[in-house]
Design a protein around this motif. Structure first.
Motif, PDB file in Angstrom:
ATOM      1  N   ASP A 171       5.097 -50.165 -12.020  1.00 60.82           N
ATOM      2  CA  ASP A 171       4.317 -50.020 -13.050  1.00 60.82           C
ATOM      3  C   ASP A 171       3.009 -49.412 -12.715  1.00 60.82           C
ATOM      4  O   ASP A 171       1.848 -50.037 -12.497  1.00 60.82           O
ATOM      5  CB  ASP A 171       3.911 -51.490 -13.640  1.00 60.82           C
ATOM      6  CG  ASP A 171       3.122 -51.597 -15.070  1.00 60.82           C
ATOM      7  OD1 ASP A 171       2.857 -50.724 -15.572  1.00 60.82           O
ATOM      8  OD2 ASP A 171       2.697 -52.648 -15.044  1.00 60.82           O
ATOM      9  N   ALA A 172       2.979 -48.349 -12.549  1.00 55.09           N
ATOM     10  CA  ALA A 172       1.589 -47.350 -12.251  1.00 55.09           C
ATOM     11  C   ALA A 172       0.639 -47.600 -13.299  1.00 55.09           C
ATOM     12  O   ALA A 172      -0.441 -47.267 -13.049  1.00 55.09           O
ATOM     13  CB  ALA A 172       2.293 -46.041 -11.779  1.00 55.09           C
ATOM     14  N   ALA A 173       1.157 -47.595 -14.617  1.00 55.09           N
ATOM     15  CA  ALA A 173       0.173 -47.477 -15.766  1.00 55.09           C
ATOM     16  C   ALA A 173      -0.821 -48.473 -15.737  1.00 55.09           C
ATOM     17  O   ALA A 173      -1.930 -48.307 -15.958  1.00 55.09           O
ATOM     18  CB  ALA A 173       0.988 -47.574 -16.907  1.00 55.09           C
ATOM     19  N   SER A 174      -0.315 -49.796 -15.095  1.00 56.08           N
ATOM     20  CA  SER A 174      -1.114 -50.690 -15.352  1.00 56.08           C
ATOM     21  C   SER A 174      -2.429 -50.663 -13.809  1.00 56.08           C
ATOM     22  O   SER A 174      -3.547 -51.224 -14.157  1.00 56.08           O
ATOM     23  CB  SER A 174      -0.404 -52.008 -14.976  1.00 56.08           C
ATOM     24  OG  SER A 174       0.099 -52.325 -13.688  1.00 56.08           O
ATOM     25  N   VAL A 175      -1.911 -50.247 -12.944  1.00 50.62           N
ATOM     26  CA  VAL A 175      -2.716 -49.954 -11.849  1.00 50.62           C
ATOM     27  C   VAL A 175      -3.870 -48.929 -12.157  1.00 50.62           C
ATOM     28  O   VAL A 175      -4.987 -48.949 -12.031  1.00 50.62           O
ATOM     29  CB  VAL A 175      -2.096 -49.413 -10.406  1.00 50.62           C
ATOM     30  CG1 VAL A 175      -2.883 -48.887  -9.451  1.00 50.62           C
ATOM     31  CG2 VAL A 175      -0.992 -50.475  -9.977  1.00 50.62           C
ATOM     32  N   ILE A 176      -3.377 -47.717 -12.840  1.00 44.35           N
ATOM     33  CA  ILE A 176      -4.400 -46.756 -13.460  1.00 44.35           C
ATOM     34  C   ILE A 176      -5.065 -47.195 -14.516  1.00 44.35           C
ATOM     35  O   ILE A 176      -6.463 -47.142 -14.553  1.00 44.35           O
ATOM     36  CB  ILE A 176      -3.833 -45.613 -13.946  1.00 44.35           C
ATOM     37  CG1 ILE A 176      -2.812 -44.836 -12.682  1.00 44.35           C
ATOM     38  CG2 ILE A 176      -4.626 -44.769 -14.712  1.00 44.35           C
ATOM     39  CD1 ILE A 176      -1.889 -43.810 -13.184  1.00 44.35           C
ATOM     40  N   ARG A 177      -4.624 -48.157 -15.337  1.00 45.99           N
ATOM     41  CA  ARG A 177      -5.558 -48.619 -16.442  1.00 45.99           C
ATOM     42  C   ARG A 177      -6.478 -49.727 -15.827  1.00 45.99           C
ATOM     43  O   ARG A 177      -7.744 -49.742 -16.313  1.00 45.99           O
ATOM     44  CB  ARG A 177      -4.514 -49.348 -17.440  1.00 45.99           C
ATOM     45  CG  ARG A 177      -5.314 -49.763 -18.548  1.00 45.99           C
ATOM     46  CD  ARG A 177      -4.366 -50.878 -19.595  1.00 45.99           C
ATOM     47  NE  ARG A 177      -3.136 -49.587 -20.096  1.00 45.99           N
ATOM     48  CZ  ARG A 177      -2.090 -50.080 -19.563  1.00 45.99           C
ATOM     49  NH1 ARG A 177      -1.552 -51.108 -18.589  1.00 45.99           N
ATOM     50  NH2 ARG A 177      -1.019 -49.176 -19.800  1.00 45.99           N
ATOM     51  N   ASP A 178      -6.034 -50.601 -15.003  1.00 52.01           N
ATOM     52  CA  ASP A 178      -7.148 -51.507 -14.314  1.00 52.01           C
ATOM     53  C   ASP A 178      -8.128 -50.803 -13.629  1.00 52.01           C
ATOM     54  O   ASP A 178      -9.319 -51.259 -13.383  1.00 52.01           O
ATOM     55  CB  ASP A 178      -6.314 -52.597 -13.422  1.00 52.01           C
ATOM     56  CG  ASP A 178      -5.157 -53.376 -14.192  1.00 52.01           C
ATOM     57  OD1 ASP A 178      -5.278 -53.559 -15.430  1.00 52.01           O
ATOM     58  OD2 ASP A 178      -4.630 -54.132 -13.689  1.00 52.01           O
ATOM     59  N   ALA A 179      -7.830 -49.838 -12.811  1.00 50.67           N
ATOM     60  CA  ALA A 179      -8.753 -49.064 -11.996  1.00 50.67           C
ATOM     61  C   ALA A 179      -9.975 -48.438 -12.987  1.00 50.67           C
ATOM     62  O   ALA A 179     -10.925 -48.628 -12.529  1.00 50.67           O
ATOM     63  CB  ALA A 179      -8.157 -47.941 -11.131  1.00 50.67           C
TER      64      ALA A 179
END
Length: 275
Positions: A241-249
């Motif tokens: 789930d790279a999307a959530s990592v990018i979104r959170d950052a």
């Protein structure tokens, strides 16, 4: 006397030798950061024309240009050391004649550093494969569901679902094998057909929505990272789930910019560090 540098990348003969011995692991990459991260894990990186849709938001793969594909190929090659890099030839760059295909493929390889090209097409394109291979350009063929044929196929629909269609796709794969292709991508076909082609060919098959029996598998990296939005193709699987990592950052960055906590003095030039 010239001295040849040691080639560390997986070669075309090396990948061909995987047939019946080990699975070929392939993912797509269009940029240096993604290519650098996946390089240690895969055998082959495909600079797919899917970058038109994934990287540029186009509705299909038909509008990406030769220069764009070459530039993306160079980015991937420059960022990697181990994987064999193959570039998709874009729509319209190889269908006119074998001579046109060779000239454009030679340009792509010379200006990107990639090892091989991939072309979509059946029996009619086998002579193009032969022409390029005989002149030193390795070719990865692509049969079954062919995105560059989206308009003639009536959309992105599974292929080989009846006997007549299946026989045609088998003939397509065999024609490219006999023309000298080092492997064949089989996309979006009935599982039994993907298995049959794999068992029939002497060269490796790389499946995407084909069969577990294929000699290798390829997926779009963004699909396995959760970066393709809500709709993931049936043949793909979300492995992270790279999307959530990018979104959170991005949210954390925005918060710190707005509240004034970033940048701090430690991120500035000309400021003495305090003990």
């Amino acid at each position: 006397m010239s001295v040849h540098s040691e080639i560390k990348r997986r070669s075309v003969p090396e990948l061909m030798a995987y047939k019946g011995n080990k699975k070929i692991v392939c993912l797509t990459a269009y940029s240096a950061p993604i290519a650098r991260l996946i390089d240690p894990a895969v055998d082959l990186i495909l600079v797919g024309d899917s970058t038109a849709m994934v990287g540029y938001g186009m509705r299909d793969t038909l509008s990406i240009t030769l220069q764009q594909m070459t530039d993306h190929g160079a980015a991937v090659v420059n960022a990697t050391q181990q994987a064999c890099v193959v570039i998709d030839m874009p729509f319209g760059s190889y269908q006119v004649s074998p001579q046109q295909a060779f000239e454009n493929a030679a340009f792509m390889l010379a200006h990107s550093g990639a090892t091989a090209v991939k072309i979509e097409g059946g029996v009619a394109l086998a002579e193009t494969t032969r022409f390029m291979v005989e002149r030193g350009i390795p070719v990865l063929a692509h049969v079954g569901l062919m995105p560059q044929y989206v308009n003639t196929m009536g959309g992105f629909k599974a292929q080989g679902m009846n006997e007549t269609a299946a026989e045609r796709i088998v003939a397509d794969a065999l024609a490219h094998q006999e023309a000298g292709a080092f492997a064949v991508v089989i996309e979006g076909v009935a599982e039994s057909l993907g298995r049959r082609i794999t068992e029939t060919l002497r060269i490796p098959t790389i499946g995407i929505g084909a069969s577990p029996a294929c000699d290798g598998q390829v997926l779009v990296t963004e699909d396995i990272l959760g970066l393709s939005g809500d709709r993931i193709p049936r043949f793909a699987k979300n492995f992270g789930d790279a999307a959530s990592v990018i979104r959170d950052a991005a949210q954390q960055y925005a918060h710190e910019v707005r509240d004034g906590s970033f940048p701090a003095m430690e991120h500035c030039f000309g400021v003495k560090k305090t003990k």
